[in-house]
Design a protein around this motif. Structure first.
Motif, PDB file in Angstrom:
ATOM      1  N   GLU A 192     -93.381 -15.320  69.462  1.00 20.58           N
ATOM      2  CA  GLU A 192     -93.694 -16.708  69.148  1.00 20.58           C
ATOM      3  C   GLU A 192     -92.577 -17.661  69.583  1.00 20.58           C
ATOM      4  O   GLU A 192     -92.835 -18.837  69.864  1.00 20.58           O
ATOM      5  CB  GLU A 192     -93.951 -16.843  67.645  1.00 20.58           C
ATOM      6  N   ALA A 193     -91.342 -17.154  69.643  1.00 22.94           N
ATOM      7  CA  ALA A 193     -90.206 -17.968  70.069  1.00 22.94           C
ATOM      8  C   ALA A 193     -90.087 -18.045  71.589  1.00 22.94           C
ATOM      9  O   ALA A 193     -89.175 -18.702  72.106  1.00 22.94           O
ATOM     10  CB  ALA A 193     -88.913 -17.422  69.472  1.00 22.94           C
ATOM     11  N   GLY A 194     -90.978 -17.360  72.300  1.00 25.33           N
ATOM     12  CA  GLY A 194     -90.976 -17.442  73.755  1.00 25.33           C
ATOM     13  C   GLY A 194     -90.359 -16.271  74.480  1.00 25.33           C
ATOM     14  O   GLY A 194     -90.108 -16.353  75.686  1.00 25.33           O
ATOM     15  N   CYS A 195     -90.120 -15.160  73.781  1.00 24.83           N
ATOM     16  CA  CYS A 195     -89.551 -13.986  74.438  1.00 24.83           C
ATOM     17  C   CYS A 195     -90.659 -13.253  75.198  1.00 24.83           C
ATOM     18  O   CYS A 195     -91.524 -12.615  74.596  1.00 24.83           O
ATOM     19  CB  CYS A 195     -88.901 -13.052  73.415  1.00 24.83           C
ATOM     20  N   GLU A 196     -90.628 -13.361  76.515  1.00 24.49           N
ATOM     21  CA  GLU A 196     -91.613 -12.676  77.353  1.00 24.49           C
ATOM     22  C   GLU A 196     -91.160 -11.269  77.710  1.00 24.49           C
ATOM     23  O   GLU A 196     -91.935 -10.476  78.225  1.00 24.49           O
ATOM     24  CB  GLU A 196     -91.864 -13.493  78.618  1.00 24.49           C
ATOM     25  N   ARG A 197     -89.889 -10.989  77.443  1.00 24.46           N
ATOM     26  CA  ARG A 197     -89.327  -9.655  77.683  1.00 24.46           C
ATOM     27  C   ARG A 197     -88.461  -9.293  76.484  1.00 24.46           C
ATOM     28  O   ARG A 197     -87.747 -10.143  75.952  1.00 24.46           O
ATOM     29  CB  ARG A 197     -88.491  -9.634  78.960  1.00 24.46           C
ATOM     30  N   ILE A 198     -88.502  -8.019  76.071  1.00 20.16           N
ATOM     31  CA  ILE A 198     -87.716  -7.565  74.923  1.00 20.16           C
ATOM     32  C   ILE A 198     -87.030  -6.251  75.269  1.00 20.16           C
ATOM     33  O   ILE A 198     -87.658  -5.320  75.785  1.00 20.16           O
ATOM     34  CB  ILE A 198     -88.609  -7.368  73.676  1.00 20.16           C
ATOM     35  N   VAL A 199     -85.732  -6.182  74.981  1.00 24.36           N
ATOM     36  CA  VAL A 199     -84.985  -4.922  75.044  1.00 24.36           C
ATOM     37  C   VAL A 199     -84.908  -4.390  73.616  1.00 24.36           C
ATOM     38  O   VAL A 199     -84.335  -5.041  72.729  1.00 24.36           O
ATOM     39  CB  VAL A 199     -83.577  -5.129  75.627  1.00 24.36           C
ATOM     40  N   PHE A 200     -85.499  -3.220  73.389  1.00 19.90           N
ATOM     41  CA  PHE A 200     -85.570  -2.615  72.060  1.00 19.90           C
ATOM     42  C   PHE A 200     -84.530  -1.496  71.984  1.00 19.90           C
ATOM     43  O   PHE A 200     -84.596  -0.525  72.743  1.00 19.90           O
ATOM     44  CB  PHE A 200     -86.975  -2.072  71.812  1.00 19.90           C
ATOM     45  N   PHE A 201     -83.567  -1.633  71.076  1.00 20.91           N
ATOM     46  CA  PHE A 201     -82.380  -0.773  71.053  1.00 20.91           C
ATOM     47  C   PHE A 201     -82.318   0.007  69.738  1.00 20.91           C
ATOM     48  O   PHE A 201     -81.771  -0.461  68.746  1.00 20.91           O
ATOM     49  CB  PHE A 201     -81.139  -1.652  71.204  1.00 20.91           C
ATOM     50  N   PRO A 202     -82.853   1.250  69.693  1.00 18.88           N
ATOM     51  CA  PRO A 202     -82.689   2.088  68.502  1.00 18.88           C
ATOM     52  C   PRO A 202     -81.213   2.483  68.357  1.00 18.88           C
ATOM     53  O   PRO A 202     -80.620   3.037  69.288  1.00 18.88           O
ATOM     54  CB  PRO A 202     -83.561   3.310  68.796  1.00 18.88           C
ATOM     55  N   LEU A 203     -80.629   2.226  67.197  1.00 21.37           N
ATOM     56  CA  LEU A 203     -79.200   2.467  67.003  1.00 21.37           C
ATOM     57  C   LEU A 203     -78.916   3.912  66.602  1.00 21.37           C
ATOM     58  O   LEU A 203     -78.259   4.184  65.597  1.00 21.37           O
ATOM     59  CB  LEU A 203     -78.647   1.492  65.963  1.00 21.37           C
ATOM     60  N   TYR A 204     -79.411   4.839  67.411  1.00 21.24           N
ATOM     61  CA  TYR A 204     -79.176   6.271  67.190  1.00 21.24           C
ATOM     62  C   TYR A 204     -78.473   6.819  68.424  1.00 21.24           C
ATOM     63  O   TYR A 204     -79.088   6.920  69.490  1.00 21.24           O
ATOM     64  CB  TYR A 204     -80.498   7.008  66.974  1.00 21.24           C
ATOM     65  N   PRO A 205     -77.212   7.210  68.315  1.00 19.90           N
ATOM     66  CA  PRO A 205     -76.496   7.707  69.497  1.00 19.90           C
ATOM     67  C   PRO A 205     -77.156   8.928  70.124  1.00 19.90           C
ATOM     68  O   PRO A 205     -77.215   9.050  71.349  1.00 19.90           O
ATOM     69  CB  PRO A 205     -75.110   8.054  68.945  1.00 19.90           C
ATOM     70  N   GLN A 206     -77.636   9.853  69.275  1.00 11.33           N
ATOM     71  CA  GLN A 206     -78.301  11.062  69.761  1.00 11.33           C
ATOM     72  C   GLN A 206     -79.814  10.906  69.588  1.00 11.33           C
ATOM     73  O   GLN A 206     -80.280  10.482  68.536  1.00 11.33           O
ATOM     74  CB  GLN A 206     -77.814  12.299  68.991  1.00 11.33           C
ATOM     75  N   TYR A 207     -80.565  11.269  70.606  1.00 11.56           N
ATOM     76  CA  TYR A 207     -82.026  11.172  70.534  1.00 11.56           C
ATOM     77  C   TYR A 207     -82.587  12.251  69.615  1.00 11.56           C
ATOM     78  O   TYR A 207     -82.178  13.416  69.667  1.00 11.56           O
ATOM     79  CB  TYR A 207     -82.647  11.346  71.921  1.00 11.56           C
ATOM     80  N   LYS A 223     -84.850  23.418  62.226  1.00 10.66           N
ATOM     81  CA  LYS A 223     -84.487  24.186  63.410  1.00 10.66           C
ATOM     82  C   LYS A 223     -85.664  24.307  64.372  1.00 10.66           C
ATOM     83  O   LYS A 223     -85.498  24.359  65.593  1.00 10.66           O
ATOM     84  CB  LYS A 223     -84.005  25.580  62.987  1.00 10.66           C
ATOM     85  N   ARG A 224     -86.860  24.320  63.814  1.00 11.10           N
ATOM     86  CA  ARG A 224     -88.079  24.418  64.615  1.00 11.10           C
ATOM     87  C   ARG A 224     -88.172  23.285  65.642  1.00 11.10           C
ATOM     88  O   ARG A 224     -88.694  23.470  66.747  1.00 11.10           O
ATOM     89  CB  ARG A 224     -89.287  24.403  63.669  1.00 11.10           C
ATOM     90  N   TYR A 225     -87.666  22.086  65.313  1.00  9.83           N
ATOM     91  CA  TYR A 225     -87.724  20.958  66.242  1.00  9.83           C
ATOM     92  C   TYR A 225     -86.933  21.257  67.513  1.00  9.83           C
ATOM     93  O   TYR A 225     -87.352  20.916  68.619  1.00  9.83           O
ATOM     94  CB  TYR A 225     -87.188  19.687  65.588  1.00  9.83           C
ATOM     95  N   GLY A 276     -88.272  21.731  71.642  1.00  5.89           N
ATOM     96  CA  GLY A 276     -87.835  20.911  72.762  1.00  5.89           C
ATOM     97  C   GLY A 276     -87.072  19.642  72.426  1.00  5.89           C
ATOM     98  O   GLY A 276     -86.678  18.903  73.337  1.00  5.89           O
ATOM     99  N   ASP A 277     -86.843  19.351  71.135  1.00  4.68           N
ATOM    100  CA  ASP A 277     -86.072  18.158  70.779  1.00  4.68           C
ATOM    101  C   ASP A 277     -84.611  18.361  71.198  1.00  4.68           C
ATOM    102  O   ASP A 277     -84.003  19.376  70.854  1.00  4.68           O
ATOM    103  CB  ASP A 277     -86.154  17.927  69.259  1.00  4.68           C
ATOM    104  N   PRO A 278     -84.007  17.390  71.929  1.00  2.14           N
ATOM    105  CA  PRO A 278     -82.647  17.578  72.446  1.00  2.14           C
ATOM    106  C   PRO A 278     -81.545  17.238  71.455  1.00  2.14           C
ATOM    107  O   PRO A 278     -80.353  17.291  71.802  1.00  2.14           O
ATOM    108  CB  PRO A 278     -82.608  16.603  73.628  1.00  2.14           C
ATOM    109  N   TYR A 279     -81.906  16.880  70.236  1.00  2.00           N
ATOM    110  CA  TYR A 279     -80.923  16.354  69.279  1.00  2.00           C
ATOM    111  C   TYR A 279     -79.732  17.284  69.080  1.00  2.00           C
ATOM    112  O   TYR A 279     -78.575  16.859  69.158  1.00  2.00           O
ATOM    113  CB  TYR A 279     -81.629  16.091  67.946  1.00  2.00           C
ATOM    114  N   HIS A 280     -79.986  18.554  68.826  1.00  2.00           N
ATOM    115  CA  HIS A 280     -78.900  19.498  68.556  1.00  2.00           C
ATOM    116  C   HIS A 280     -77.920  19.554  69.723  1.00  2.00           C
ATOM    117  O   HIS A 280     -76.700  19.509  69.524  1.00  2.00           O
ATOM    118  CB  HIS A 280     -79.477  20.891  68.282  1.00  2.00           C
TER     119      HIS A 280
END
Length: 361
Positions: free
Chosen positions: A147-162, A230-232, A236-240
């Motif tokens: 609504e403020a006119g942002c036609e582009r957004i960078v979305f930054f999850p603040l988690y260093p590890q995925y 551990k199952r994650y 295939g989850d790369p977190y560990h």
């Protein structure tokens, strides 16, 4: 971007070729959203129940079939857990602002990033924050930016590890919010930064600053990460792997040997096996084996929260001291310190390439 004439009111104007009476259109901007995990609105039973229900109903967090999980969650867990979680939050609550430390710190981070981005890009970049669970919600912030006119957004999850339970679910929520908009802004999601040189350096400097003020150096540095089943990892989850790399790079940056830094995982929930070793058990084992002084930090958290201020600095501290340890040092998260903010801005400048142009001078 649409061509505008002189603004009809601040931040808005008429399209150059629009007919008379066309509604004002916000001037195009780029939005930046810093996204963190979430927070209850209060420590009372119903606030905690709403928050925990949203959090624990997320299939990225608990992936059991809904028909099996929801009766257990809504009937057994949420009849009791809001009381214990409320007590934990009450012990760390920011009573002055009536909010959790996570919200306070995330706001401070946002204000500093906003100031840094304004110095670089002027008023063409809008910076705000959201929570995956609780408020301010992801959807409300995306709508406000659109609504403020942002036609582009960078979305930054603040988690260093995925992890699927953190980064992925934050991104999921952002895209769900876009599904409800008639005019969707373009969106970029920021990848994990577990090995970013400025991140590793900021972690190392936080350790060095704490160690410099101590009479005796700790025998071990524990890097405690939030656990996942551990199952994650097996799925295939790369977190560990990313947690291990962060700790290895930190150890190398600090010039420590392999015996001076340990990786552990905290916050186990439910009956199945999670990533090990479990922090609360490992610190007790270390104390029983003769280790008297340890320091502990939580590199997976960008801001101090209930898992660090209450779980680490109370429950895990007690486990170490009761098992015979003598000195337990908690090294705070990076929070809104200068090195952390500089790293966030550096990453954002990379992600904004082609979307925003630095102001001259």
């Amino acid at each position: 971007m649409a061509e505008l004439t002189e603004p009809d009111r601040p931040g808005q104007g008429r399209l150059a070729h629009a007919p008379e009476g066309h509604p004002p259109v916000a001037r195009a901007k780029v939005g930046v959203i810093l996204a963190n995990l979430g927070t209850p609105d209060g420590t009372d039973y119903w606030s905690m129940r709403r928050y925990l229900s949203e959090f624990l109903s997320d299939s990225r967090v608990i992936d059991y079939p809904r028909w099996k999980w929801q009766p257990i969650l809504q009937g057994i867990i949420l009849s009791k857990r809001p009381f214990s979680s409320g007590r934990a939050y009450a012990g760390i609550w920011n009573t002055e602002l009536n909010e959790s430390p996570l919200r306070t710190i995330t706001r401070e981070q946002t204000e500093q990033v906003r100031a840094g981005m304004a110095a670089l890009f002027g008023d063409s970049v809008m910076v705000d924050f959201c929570m995956r669970y609780g408020n301010p919600s992801t959807g409300s912030v995306i709508r406000r930016m659109q609504e403020a006119g942002c036609e582009r957004i960078v979305f930054f999850p603040l988690y260093p590890q995925y992890a699927g339970a953190t980064t992925a679910t934050a991104n999921d929520q952002a895209f769900r919010a876009l599904m409800k908009l008639k005019w969707q802004p373009a969106i970029r999601t920021v990848p994990a930064y577990y090995d970013h040189p400025l991140y590793i350096d900021a972690l190392a400097r936080s350790v060095e600053e704490v160690y410099a003020g101590m009479a005796q150096r700790p025998e071990l540095l524990i890097t405690s990460y939030h656990g996942v089943p551990k199952r994650y990892l097996e799925e295939g989850d790369p977190y560990h792997c990313q947690c291990q790399k962060t700790s290895r790079l930190l150890r190398e940056r600090l010039g420590m040997s392999g015996e001076e830094l340990r990786v552990t995982f905290q916050s186990k929930f439910g009956p199945e096996e999670w990533l090990q070793p479990y922090t609360v058990e490992e610190v007790a084992r270390l104390a029983e084996s003769g280790v008297r002084r340890i320091a502990i930090m939580a590199p997976a958290f960008s801001a101090d929260c209930v898992e660090t201020l209450e779980e680490i600095n109370e429950e895990i501290r007690d486990s170490f001291l009761h098992a015979g340890g003598e000195e337990f040092t908690y090294i705070p998260c990076l929070n809104a310190n200068d090195a952390h903010v500089a790293m966030l801005i550096d990453i954002l400048c990379r992600e904004l390439q082609g979307w925003a142009t630095p102001v001259a001078g």
